[in-house]
Design an enzyme around this catalytic site. Structure first.
Site, PDB file in Angstrom:
ATOM      1  N   SER A 289      -5.736 -10.156 -11.742  1.00  0.00           N
ATOM      2  CA  SER A 289      -5.206  -9.371 -13.016  1.00  0.00           C
ATOM      3  C   SER A 289      -6.145  -9.908 -14.205  1.00  0.00           C
ATOM      4  O   SER A 289      -6.484 -11.336 -14.193  1.00  0.00           O
ATOM      5  CB  SER A 289      -4.039  -9.309 -13.332  1.00  0.00           C
ATOM      6  OG  SER A 289      -3.614  -8.957 -14.387  1.00  0.00           O
TER       7      SER A 289
ATOM      8  N   TYR B 243       3.475 -14.374 -14.413  1.00  0.00           N
ATOM      9  CA  TYR B 243       2.465 -13.563 -13.823  1.00  0.00           C
ATOM     10  C   TYR B 243       1.155 -14.306 -14.166  1.00  0.00           C
ATOM     11  O   TYR B 243       0.204 -14.045 -13.098  1.00  0.00           O
ATOM     12  CB  TYR B 243       2.687 -12.093 -14.361  1.00  0.00           C
ATOM     13  CG  TYR B 243       1.668 -11.052 -13.805  1.00  0.00           C
ATOM     14  CD1 TYR B 243       2.222 -10.728 -12.711  1.00  0.00           C
ATOM     15  CD2 TYR B 243       0.705 -10.384 -14.293  1.00  0.00           C
ATOM     16  CE1 TYR B 243       1.260  -9.831 -11.717  1.00  0.00           C
ATOM     17  CE2 TYR B 243       0.017  -9.402 -13.965  1.00  0.00           C
ATOM     18  CZ  TYR B 243       0.350  -9.140 -12.567  1.00  0.00           C
ATOM     19  OH  TYR B 243      -0.432  -7.996 -12.128  1.00  0.00           O
TER      20      TYR B 243
ATOM     21  N   SER C 137       0.671  -1.334   0.040  1.00  0.00           N
ATOM     22  CA  SER C 137      -0.263   0.037   0.064  1.00  0.00           C
ATOM     23  C   SER C 137       0.591   1.337  -0.094  1.00  0.00           C
ATOM     24  O   SER C 137       0.425   2.543   0.225  1.00  0.00           O
ATOM     25  CB  SER C 137      -0.996  -0.120   1.201  1.00  0.00           C
ATOM     26  OG  SER C 137      -0.281  -0.291   2.427  1.00  0.00           O
TER      27      SER C 137
ATOM     28  N   ALA D 152       0.132 -17.116 -14.451  1.00  0.00           N
ATOM     29  CA  ALA D 152      -0.064 -18.440 -13.494  1.00  0.00           C
ATOM     30  C   ALA D 152      -0.360 -17.978 -12.199  1.00  0.00           C
ATOM     31  O   ALA D 152      -1.053 -18.342 -11.522  1.00  0.00           O
ATOM     32  CB  ALA D 152       1.217 -19.375 -13.525  1.00  0.00           C
ATOM     33  N   SER D 153       0.746 -17.075 -11.649  1.00  0.00           N
ATOM     34  CA  SER D 153       0.369 -16.536 -10.122  1.00  0.00           C
ATOM     35  C   SER D 153      -0.870 -15.869  -9.926  1.00  0.00           C
ATOM     36  O   SER D 153      -1.743 -16.244  -8.992  1.00  0.00           O
ATOM     37  CB  SER D 153       1.454 -15.426  -9.954  1.00  0.00           C
ATOM     38  OG  SER D 153       1.252 -14.011 -10.419  1.00  0.00           O
TER      39      SER D 153
END
Length: 248
Positions: free
Chosen positions: A145, A158, A9, A160-161
């Site tokens: 995403s 990315y 953050s 896959a994650s």
């Protein structure tokens, strides 16, 4: 006050989420206190915490590496012991290490999966049972995403994650539902942040694939997250909400 942790953050989407939840807290007569997480940029999280506190929403900063399981457990357990359990969590921290798959190194694969996907486990596994013991419901929002939904060229690691986060979120939602803890996922598309500032493809070319023909803003993603924390969202769980301008 209900305590909310927001990982990652110190800038970008995570910073916008902290600001949105602070505004929502004020609208709810001071409902929340915020804990702003950072890893390497603690000073930025501390500065934001001071700004939010001065504006009326108590906020503190906390530093740890979400990819380090032992460090996560130690820091978060110590914080809970000192300040009480978290009512809400936003799992936002994440990284990219883009490369065409034939050239993708083992380190690029491991770093992205350990931060983005293992970070889900490392943070939430420590926080979930104290949240259950509060007997006050709760909110968990994860950030995936568009890459985790449709896949993106040069982002096998990315994608896959972020796909893994969607599956983990849906499964955890089933486990937490009877405790009145909602677990949802927000999946941004192309958002104008530092992470998307240095893409190889020109933005104009990217915009051609987006029906709305523009980038989203961190504030638009943050507004969706804040809604999922609102009283009106108490019956929404196990969902993936895309904020992507119609990209998929």
């Amino acid at each position: 006050m209900k305590r909310i942790l927001i990982t990652g953050s110190s800038r970008g989407i995570g910073k916008a989420i902290a600001q949105a939840l602070a505004r929502q807290s004020l609208a709810l007569n001071g409902a929340y206190s915020l804990v702003l997480h950072a890893n390497k940029n603690l000073s930025a999280a501390q500065e934001l915490a001071q700004t939010l506190t001065a504006a009326g929403t108590p906020a503190t900063a906390l530093a740890f590496d979400v990819s380090d399981r032992e460090q996560c457990a130690a820091v978060l357990n110590a914080d809970i012991e000192a300040n009480g359990a978290f009512w809400g969590v936003v799992c936002n921290a994440g990284i990219t290490a883009d490369n065409a798959f034939p050239m993708l190194s083992g380190d690029e694969w491991d770093r992205v999966l350990r931060t983005n996907l293992d970070g889900f486990y490392n943070v939430l596994q420590t926080l979930v049972m104290p949240m259950v013991r509060l007997r006050d419901g709760g909110r968990i929002v994860t950030l995936s995403s568009v890459s985790g939904i449709v896949g993106n060229r040069g982002q096998v690691n990315y994608s896959a994650s972020k796909a893994g986060i969607i599956g983990a979120t849906k499964a955890l939602a089933v486990e937490m539902a009877k405790r009145k803890i909602t677990v949802n996922c927000v999946a941004p598309g192309f958002i104008d942040t530092d992470m998307t500032a240095n893409l190889l493809a020109p933005k104009e070319e990217i915009f051609k694939a987006i029906p709305m023909q523009r980038a989203g803003t961190p504030e638009e993603v943050a507004a969706t997250v804040a809604f999922l924390f609102s009283p009106e969202a108490a019956y929404i769980t196990r969902q993936v909400i895309s904020v992507n301008g119609g990209l998929c």
